[in-house]
Design a protein around this motif. Structure first.
Motif, PDB file in Angstrom:
ATOM      1  N   ALA A  13       0.884  -1.175   0.000  1.00  0.00           N
ATOM      2  CA  ALA A  13       0.000   0.000   0.000  1.00  0.00           C
ATOM      3  C   ALA A  13       0.918   1.220   0.000  1.00  0.00           C
ATOM      4  O   ALA A  13       1.423   1.631   1.042  1.00  0.00           O
ATOM      5  CB  ALA A  13      -0.901  -0.011   1.224  1.00  0.00           C
ATOM      6  N   HIS A  14       1.171   1.751  -1.163  1.00  0.00           N
ATOM      7  CA  HIS A  14       2.114   2.858  -1.299  1.00  0.00           C
ATOM      8  C   HIS A  14       1.523   4.153  -0.733  1.00  0.00           C
ATOM      9  O   HIS A  14       0.347   4.432  -0.928  1.00  0.00           O
ATOM     10  CB  HIS A  14       2.494   3.056  -2.761  1.00  0.00           C
ATOM     11  N   PRO A  15       2.345   4.940  -0.065  1.00  0.00           N
ATOM     12  CA  PRO A  15       1.872   6.228   0.442  1.00  0.00           C
ATOM     13  C   PRO A  15       1.645   7.198  -0.709  1.00  0.00           C
ATOM     14  O   PRO A  15       2.121   6.982  -1.822  1.00  0.00           O
ATOM     15  CB  PRO A  15       3.017   6.688   1.346  1.00  0.00           C
ATOM     16  N   CYS A  16       0.916   8.254  -0.407  1.00  0.00           N
ATOM     17  CA  CYS A  16       0.636   9.272  -1.432  1.00  0.00           C
ATOM     18  C   CYS A  16       0.944  10.658  -0.872  1.00  0.00           C
ATOM     19  O   CYS A  16       1.294  10.824   0.291  1.00  0.00           O
ATOM     20  CB  CYS A  16      -0.820   9.179  -1.876  1.00  0.00           C
ATOM     21  N   ALA A  17       0.765  11.666  -1.713  1.00  0.00           N
ATOM     22  CA  ALA A  17       1.070  13.049  -1.335  1.00  0.00           C
ATOM     23  C   ALA A  17       0.218  13.538  -0.167  1.00  0.00           C
ATOM     24  O   ALA A  17       0.603  14.482   0.530  1.00  0.00           O
ATOM     25  CB  ALA A  17       0.897  13.967  -2.543  1.00  0.00           C
ATOM     26  N   TRP A  18      -0.923  12.897   0.071  1.00  0.00           N
ATOM     27  CA  TRP A  18      -1.763  13.277   1.208  1.00  0.00           C
ATOM     28  C   TRP A  18      -1.016  13.127   2.535  1.00  0.00           C
ATOM     29  O   TRP A  18      -1.324  13.819   3.511  1.00  0.00           O
ATOM     30  CB  TRP A  18      -3.026  12.423   1.237  1.00  0.00           C
ATOM     31  N   MET A  19      -0.033  12.243   2.595  1.00  0.00           N
ATOM     32  CA  MET A  19       0.694  12.022   3.849  1.00  0.00           C
ATOM     33  C   MET A  19       1.422  13.276   4.306  1.00  0.00           C
ATOM     34  O   MET A  19       1.553  13.529   5.499  1.00  0.00           O
ATOM     35  CB  MET A  19       1.692  10.866   3.712  1.00  0.00           C
ATOM     36  N   ASP A  20       1.879  14.103   3.353  1.00  0.00           N
ATOM     37  CA  ASP A  20       2.529  15.363   3.715  1.00  0.00           C
ATOM     38  C   ASP A  20       1.548  16.340   4.349  1.00  0.00           C
ATOM     39  O   ASP A  20       1.949  17.220   5.108  1.00  0.00           O
ATOM     40  CB  ASP A  20       3.178  16.013   2.488  1.00  0.00           C
ATOM     41  N   VAL A  21       0.262  16.186   4.062  1.00  0.00           N
ATOM     42  CA  VAL A  21      -0.773  17.052   4.629  1.00  0.00           C
ATOM     43  C   VAL A  21      -1.243  16.505   5.976  1.00  0.00           C
ATOM     44  O   VAL A  21      -1.364  17.239   6.951  1.00  0.00           O
ATOM     45  CB  VAL A  21      -1.968  17.188   3.654  1.00  0.00           C
ATOM     46  N   THR A  22      -1.536  15.207   6.038  1.00  0.00           N
ATOM     47  CA  THR A  22      -2.149  14.641   7.244  1.00  0.00           C
ATOM     48  C   THR A  22      -1.148  14.308   8.347  1.00  0.00           C
ATOM     49  O   THR A  22      -1.510  14.329   9.522  1.00  0.00           O
ATOM     50  CB  THR A  22      -2.965  13.383   6.905  1.00  0.00           C
ATOM     51  N   ILE A  23       0.105  14.003   7.972  1.00  0.00           N
ATOM     52  CA  ILE A  23       1.124  13.675   8.974  1.00  0.00           C
ATOM     53  C   ILE A  23       2.108  14.829   9.142  1.00  0.00           C
ATOM     54  O   ILE A  23       2.397  15.253  10.244  1.00  0.00           O
ATOM     55  CB  ILE A  23       1.889  12.391   8.586  1.00  0.00           C
ATOM     56  N   GLY A  24       2.618  15.339   8.020  1.00  0.00           N
ATOM     57  CA  GLY A  24       3.562  16.451   8.061  1.00  0.00           C
ATOM     58  C   GLY A  24       4.498  16.389   6.873  1.00  0.00           C
ATOM     59  O   GLY A  24       4.632  15.356   6.213  1.00  0.00           O
ATOM     60  N   PRO A  25       5.155  17.514   6.564  1.00  0.00           N
ATOM     61  CA  PRO A  25       6.076  17.566   5.432  1.00  0.00           C
ATOM     62  C   PRO A  25       7.128  16.453   5.516  1.00  0.00           C
ATOM     63  O   PRO A  25       7.682  16.185   6.574  1.00  0.00           O
ATOM     64  CB  PRO A  25       6.723  18.945   5.553  1.00  0.00           C
ATOM     65  N   GLY A  26       7.350  15.788   4.379  1.00  0.00           N
ATOM     66  CA  GLY A  26       8.338  14.727   4.299  1.00  0.00           C
ATOM     67  C   GLY A  26       7.791  13.336   4.580  1.00  0.00           C
ATOM     68  O   GLY A  26       8.485  12.339   4.370  1.00  0.00           O
ATOM     69  N   ALA A  27       6.550  13.244   5.051  1.00  0.00           N
ATOM     70  CA  ALA A  27       5.979  11.930   5.392  1.00  0.00           C
ATOM     71  C   ALA A  27       5.806  11.045   4.159  1.00  0.00           C
ATOM     72  O   ALA A  27       6.024   9.830   4.234  1.00  0.00           O
ATOM     73  CB  ALA A  27       4.648  12.100   6.113  1.00  0.00           C
ATOM     74  N   TRP A  28       5.425  11.648   3.033  1.00  0.00           N
ATOM     75  CA  TRP A  28       5.222  10.865   1.809  1.00  0.00           C
ATOM     76  C   TRP A  28       6.501  10.107   1.460  1.00  0.00           C
ATOM     77  O   TRP A  28       6.501   8.898   1.282  1.00  0.00           O
ATOM     78  CB  TRP A  28       4.782  11.793   0.686  1.00  0.00           C
ATOM     79  N   ARG A  29       7.602  10.799   1.403  1.00  0.00           N
ATOM     80  CA  ARG A  29       8.887  10.151   1.094  1.00  0.00           C
ATOM     81  C   ARG A  29       9.309   9.211   2.221  1.00  0.00           C
ATOM     82  O   ARG A  29       9.836   8.132   1.986  1.00  0.00           O
ATOM     83  CB  ARG A  29       9.973  11.191   0.857  1.00  0.00           C
ATOM     84  N   GLY A  30       9.090   9.625   3.443  1.00  0.00           N
ATOM     85  CA  GLY A  30       9.500   8.830   4.585  1.00  0.00           C
ATOM     86  C   GLY A  30       8.775   7.492   4.713  1.00  0.00           C
ATOM     87  O   GLY A  30       9.305   6.551   5.290  1.00  0.00           O
ATOM     88  N   LEU A  31       7.570   7.405   4.174  1.00  0.00           N
ATOM     89  CA  LEU A  31       6.792   6.162   4.260  1.00  0.00           C
ATOM     90  C   LEU A  31       6.982   5.247   3.057  1.00  0.00           C
ATOM     91  O   LEU A  31       6.416   4.150   3.035  1.00  0.00           O
ATOM     92  CB  LEU A  31       5.304   6.485   4.426  1.00  0.00           C
ATOM     93  N   ARG A  32       7.750   5.663   2.086  1.00  0.00           N
ATOM     94  CA  ARG A  32       7.978   4.786   0.934  1.00  0.00           C
ATOM     95  C   ARG A  32       8.596   3.473   1.400  1.00  0.00           C
ATOM     96  O   ARG A  32       9.559   3.459   2.148  1.00  0.00           O
ATOM     97  CB  ARG A  32       8.870   5.464  -0.097  1.00  0.00           C
ATOM     98  N   GLY A  33       7.993   2.381   0.952  1.00  0.00           N
ATOM     99  CA  GLY A  33       8.442   1.054   1.349  1.00  0.00           C
ATOM    100  C   GLY A  33       7.954   0.619   2.721  1.00  0.00           C
ATOM    101  O   GLY A  33       8.241  -0.475   3.169  1.00  0.00           O
ATOM    102  N   ARG A  34       7.194   1.491   3.396  1.00  0.00           N
ATOM    103  CA  ARG A  34       6.687   1.194   4.734  1.00  0.00           C
ATOM    104  C   ARG A  34       5.224   1.589   4.870  1.00  0.00           C
ATOM    105  O   ARG A  34       4.748   1.885   5.955  1.00  0.00           O
ATOM    106  CB  ARG A  34       7.514   1.935   5.786  1.00  0.00           C
ATOM    107  N   GLY A  35       4.486   1.579   3.762  1.00  0.00           N
ATOM    108  CA  GLY A  35       3.103   2.034   3.758  1.00  0.00           C
ATOM    109  C   GLY A  35       2.068   0.972   4.053  1.00  0.00           C
ATOM    110  O   GLY A  35       0.874   1.237   4.022  1.00  0.00           O
ATOM    111  N   GLY A  36       2.511  -0.257   4.326  1.00  0.00           N
ATOM    112  CA  GLY A  36       1.577  -1.313   4.678  1.00  0.00           C
ATOM    113  C   GLY A  36       1.213  -2.212   3.508  1.00  0.00           C
ATOM    114  O   GLY A  36       1.914  -2.254   2.495  1.00  0.00           O
ATOM    115  N   LEU A  37       0.114  -2.934   3.685  1.00  0.00           N
ATOM    116  CA  LEU A  37      -0.331  -3.950   2.727  1.00  0.00           C
ATOM    117  C   LEU A  37      -1.763  -3.731   2.283  1.00  0.00           C
ATOM    118  O   LEU A  37      -2.594  -3.274   3.054  1.00  0.00           O
ATOM    119  CB  LEU A  37      -0.296  -5.337   3.391  1.00  0.00           C
ATOM    120  N   ARG A  38      -2.039  -4.143   1.046  1.00  0.00           N
ATOM    121  CA  ARG A  38      -3.405  -4.215   0.533  1.00  0.00           C
ATOM    122  C   ARG A  38      -3.764  -5.691   0.471  1.00  0.00           C
ATOM    123  O   ARG A  38      -3.055  -6.482  -0.154  1.00  0.00           O
ATOM    124  CB  ARG A  38      -3.500  -3.565  -0.837  1.00  0.00           C
TER     125      ARG A  38
END
Length: 163
Positions: A112-137
């Motif tokens: 489950a790849h992260p998206c640009a929304w992560m920078d809004v809901t978590i904070g700046p840099g979260a989208w890149r920071g969660l790459r490879g760690r976004g969970g499973l579908r």
């Protein structure tokens, strides 16, 4: 000991439009103590339940260890937040969770790849920071219930992947 930290069953899509516009307000009661899972359909009451386009991704799982402290399911829009399970390594397996009411089997189909929304809901840099760690579908393979708290975990090879 592994545990289910949070569960989310939301009837509404919150990430609609552009991230700069912000998410739609959360539905009341989307964070729950227990969910009902239906084989091949998903989580009863969730926005993806029974949707043909989401059958292979109707349940999403993410590890608390992948998220910044204080981040929960309301920010990442996954369904199951675990602790003590390395979920990102399980693509191609069957994750079996039993929180006391019998096992629920989830086929881990893809990341489950992260998206640009992560920078809004978590904070700046979260989208890149969660790459490879976004969970499973996942696709649920059995009916059952999961609840917040300790969980027995089994990882099975998926015989469907051997074909």
């Amino acid at each position: 000991m592994p545990e289910i930290v949070q569960l989310l069953a939301s009837p509404v899509h919150r990430f609609v439009g552009r991230p700069a516009d912000g998410p739609v307000p959360a539905a009341a009661g989307e964070l729950v103590d227990e969910i009902q899972v239906r084989a091949e359909l998903g989580i009863v009451g969730d926005r993806y339940f029974g949707k043909a386009a989401h059958r292979q991704a109707s349940v999403t799982v993410i590890a608390a260890e992948s998220l910044p402290a204080g981040t929960g399911l309301a920010q990442v829009r996954r369904n199951i937040l675990t602790r003590g399970i390395t979920v990102d390594d399980l693509v191609g397996s069957v994750l079996v969770l039993d929180s006391g009411q019998g096992p629920v089997r989830l086929r881990a189909n893809r990341a489950a790849h992260p998206c640009a929304w992560m920078d809004v809901t978590i904070g700046p840099g979260a989208w890149r920071g969660l790459r490879g760690r976004g969970g499973l579908r996942c696709t649920p393979l059995t009916d059952g219930f999961l609840r917040v708290g300790p969980v027995d975990v089994t990882i099975e090879d998926d015989p469907a992947r051997r074909r």
